[in-house]
Design an enzyme around this catalytic site. Structure first.
Site, PDB file in Angstrom:
ATOM      1  N   MET A 175       0.314   6.216   3.237  1.00  0.00           N
ATOM      2  CA  MET A 175       0.860   5.271   2.242  1.00  0.00           C
ATOM      3  C   MET A 175       2.203   5.769   1.689  1.00  0.00           C
ATOM      4  O   MET A 175       2.287   6.137   0.535  1.00  0.00           O
ATOM      5  CB  MET A 175      -0.161   5.069   1.114  1.00  0.00           C
ATOM      6  CG  MET A 175      -1.478   4.495   1.603  1.00  0.00           C
ATOM      7  SD  MET A 175      -2.823   4.676   0.425  1.00  0.00           S
ATOM      8  CE  MET A 175      -3.285   6.407   0.664  1.00  0.00           C
ATOM      9  N   GLN A 206      -1.693  -4.547  -2.815  1.00  0.00           N
ATOM     10  CA  GLN A 206      -0.777  -4.253  -3.925  1.00  0.00           C
ATOM     11  C   GLN A 206      -0.068  -5.524  -4.369  1.00  0.00           C
ATOM     12  O   GLN A 206      -0.005  -5.829  -5.571  1.00  0.00           O
ATOM     13  CB  GLN A 206       0.270  -3.210  -3.497  1.00  0.00           C
ATOM     14  CG  GLN A 206      -0.246  -1.796  -3.327  1.00  0.00           C
ATOM     15  CD  GLN A 206       0.846  -0.859  -2.840  1.00  0.00           C
ATOM     16  OE1 GLN A 206       1.887  -1.294  -2.352  1.00  0.00           O
ATOM     17  NE2 GLN A 206       0.601   0.433  -2.952  1.00  0.00           N
ATOM     18  N   THR A 227       0.120   9.805  -2.316  1.00  0.00           N
ATOM     19  CA  THR A 227       0.924   8.680  -2.779  1.00  0.00           C
ATOM     20  C   THR A 227       0.879   8.692  -4.295  1.00  0.00           C
ATOM     21  O   THR A 227      -0.139   9.076  -4.877  1.00  0.00           O
ATOM     22  CB  THR A 227       0.371   7.341  -2.256  1.00  0.00           C
ATOM     23  OG1 THR A 227       0.888   6.263  -3.034  1.00  0.00           O
ATOM     24  CG2 THR A 227      -1.145   7.290  -2.339  1.00  0.00           C
ATOM     25  N   ASN A 228       1.959   8.271  -4.931  1.00  0.00           N
ATOM     26  CA  ASN A 228       1.952   8.123  -6.385  1.00  0.00           C
ATOM     27  C   ASN A 228       1.303   6.808  -6.811  1.00  0.00           C
ATOM     28  O   ASN A 228       0.397   6.779  -7.640  1.00  0.00           O
ATOM     29  CB  ASN A 228       3.376   8.183  -6.947  1.00  0.00           C
ATOM     30  CG  ASN A 228       3.947   9.576  -7.001  1.00  0.00           C
ATOM     31  OD1 ASN A 228       3.746  10.317  -7.951  1.00  0.00           O
ATOM     32  ND2 ASN A 228       4.679   9.959  -5.956  1.00  0.00           N
ATOM     33  N   THR A 229       1.765   5.710  -6.203  1.00  0.00           N
ATOM     34  CA  THR A 229       1.345   4.382  -6.644  1.00  0.00           C
ATOM     35  C   THR A 229      -0.164   4.200  -6.632  1.00  0.00           C
ATOM     36  O   THR A 229      -0.744   3.653  -7.575  1.00  0.00           O
ATOM     37  CB  THR A 229       1.999   3.299  -5.761  1.00  0.00           C
ATOM     38  OG1 THR A 229       3.418   3.335  -5.935  1.00  0.00           O
ATOM     39  CG2 THR A 229       1.491   1.913  -6.122  1.00  0.00           C
ATOM     40  N   CYS A 241       7.708   8.558  -6.371  1.00  0.00           N
ATOM     41  CA  CYS A 241       7.229   7.911  -5.152  1.00  0.00           C
ATOM     42  C   CYS A 241       7.400   8.949  -4.058  1.00  0.00           C
ATOM     43  O   CYS A 241       8.470   9.576  -3.958  1.00  0.00           O
ATOM     44  CB  CYS A 241       8.027   6.652  -4.839  1.00  0.00           C
ATOM     45  SG  CYS A 241       7.570   5.903  -3.267  1.00  0.00           S
ATOM     46  N   THR A 242       6.385   9.144  -3.251  1.00  0.00           N
ATOM     47  CA  THR A 242       6.430  10.258  -2.307  1.00  0.00           C
ATOM     48  C   THR A 242       7.509  10.101  -1.232  1.00  0.00           C
ATOM     49  O   THR A 242       7.858  11.079  -0.572  1.00  0.00           O
ATOM     50  CB  THR A 242       5.051  10.457  -1.644  1.00  0.00           C
ATOM     51  OG1 THR A 242       4.591   9.206  -1.111  1.00  0.00           O
ATOM     52  CG2 THR A 242       4.042  10.971  -2.656  1.00  0.00           C
ATOM     53  N   GLU A 243       8.037   8.889  -1.061  1.00  0.00           N
ATOM     54  CA  GLU A 243       9.127   8.700  -0.085  1.00  0.00           C
ATOM     55  C   GLU A 243      10.509   9.044  -0.624  1.00  0.00           C
ATOM     56  O   GLU A 243      11.440   9.263   0.159  1.00  0.00           O
ATOM     57  CB  GLU A 243       9.159   7.240   0.403  1.00  0.00           C
ATOM     58  CG  GLU A 243       8.109   6.876   1.427  1.00  0.00           C
ATOM     59  CD  GLU A 243       6.775   6.552   0.786  1.00  0.00           C
ATOM     60  OE1 GLU A 243       5.755   6.566   1.495  1.00  0.00           O
ATOM     61  OE2 GLU A 243       6.739   6.288  -0.438  1.00  0.00           O
TER      62      GLU A 243
END
Length: 231
Positions: free
Chosen positions: A10, A52, A83-85, A197-199
């Site tokens: 994710m 989401q 993932t953060n979200t 956000c991990t990206e």
């Protein structure tokens, strides 16, 4: 060494950063040919992303809770949700497993607290910036005030994540836009910026700005390595 469970996908672009960070962390600590003991389940992000957008967090939580149980059954001794979200559904995941759940906001809050930072800027998906599951945890557990971008900026940050970063597309123009938004948050009193956000760490690194950055992927992985090694 204890076995780390990773619930990823994710997106997979940031999950591979977790895999690298976990193995590098263990190798730096132990040397030689040592690497991390990992059990991973990687979900199909298309299904999660649809939920989401629909605001169906309950179904998303059920899907991830089921995946978390598979990780536990495979021998993991702790769990990272990569993932953060989707920490929005952390309570559902925690309720489904018996092993420790290492929360990404705790790893971040602990680092801010140790650095004496009490006011941060937060950038991430609109879900992370606008909902309370992340901001409230930082405030309640660590006494950290959170500043977020304005509505237009939030929309831009979110769009770049989903349209570019989740697909592995890195554009200098998007980096400059993020840096402009970070500067604005800094001018509003943020002592540091959480890359929530991990990206985002794929696009913006500390070398790109003098404002202190907290890379949640790196902090989360570091916490897991310390846990796995009993530190």
């Amino acid at each position: 060494m204890r076995t780390i469970g990773v619930l990823g996908g994710m997106s997979w672009e940031s999950t591979q950063s977790y895999y690298q960070a976990l193995n590098q962390g263990v190798n730096q600590a132990l040397g030689g040919f040592h690497s991390a003991q990992i059990v991973m389940v990687s979900v199909d992000f298309a299904e999660i992303e649809t939920l989401q957008q629909q605001g169906d967090w309950q179904t998303a939580g059920q899907l991830l809770a089921s995946a978390a149980k598979r990780i536990e059954e495979a021998g993991a001794e702790c769990l990272l949700l990569a993932t953060n979200t989707m920490h929005n559904v952390a309570p559902a995941i925690e309720a489904a497993i018996q092993i420790p759940f290492l929360h990404i906001a705790d790893a971040t809050g602990e680092k801010c607290q140790s650095d004496g930072v009490t006011r941060v800027g937060l950038i991430g998906t609109c879900f992370t910036m606008e909902q309370d599951f992340y901001k409230a945890r930082l405030k309640e557990r660590f006494g950290i005030d959170v500043v977020i971008p304005n509505e237009q900026e939030r929309a831009e940050v979110h769009q770049i994540i989903f349209d570019e970063l989740c697909h592995g597309h890195i554009h200098a123009s998007s980096r400059e836009r993020y840096l402009d938004i970070m500067t604005s948050l800094h001018q509003q009193g943020a002592e540091a910026i959480i890359l929530g956000c991990t990206e985002i760490a794929l696009l913006v690194e500390q070398k790109h700005t003098q404002i202190a950055l907290y890379d949640t992927t790196a902090l989360h992985a570091s916490k897991a390595v310390a846990w796995a090694l009993g530190n």
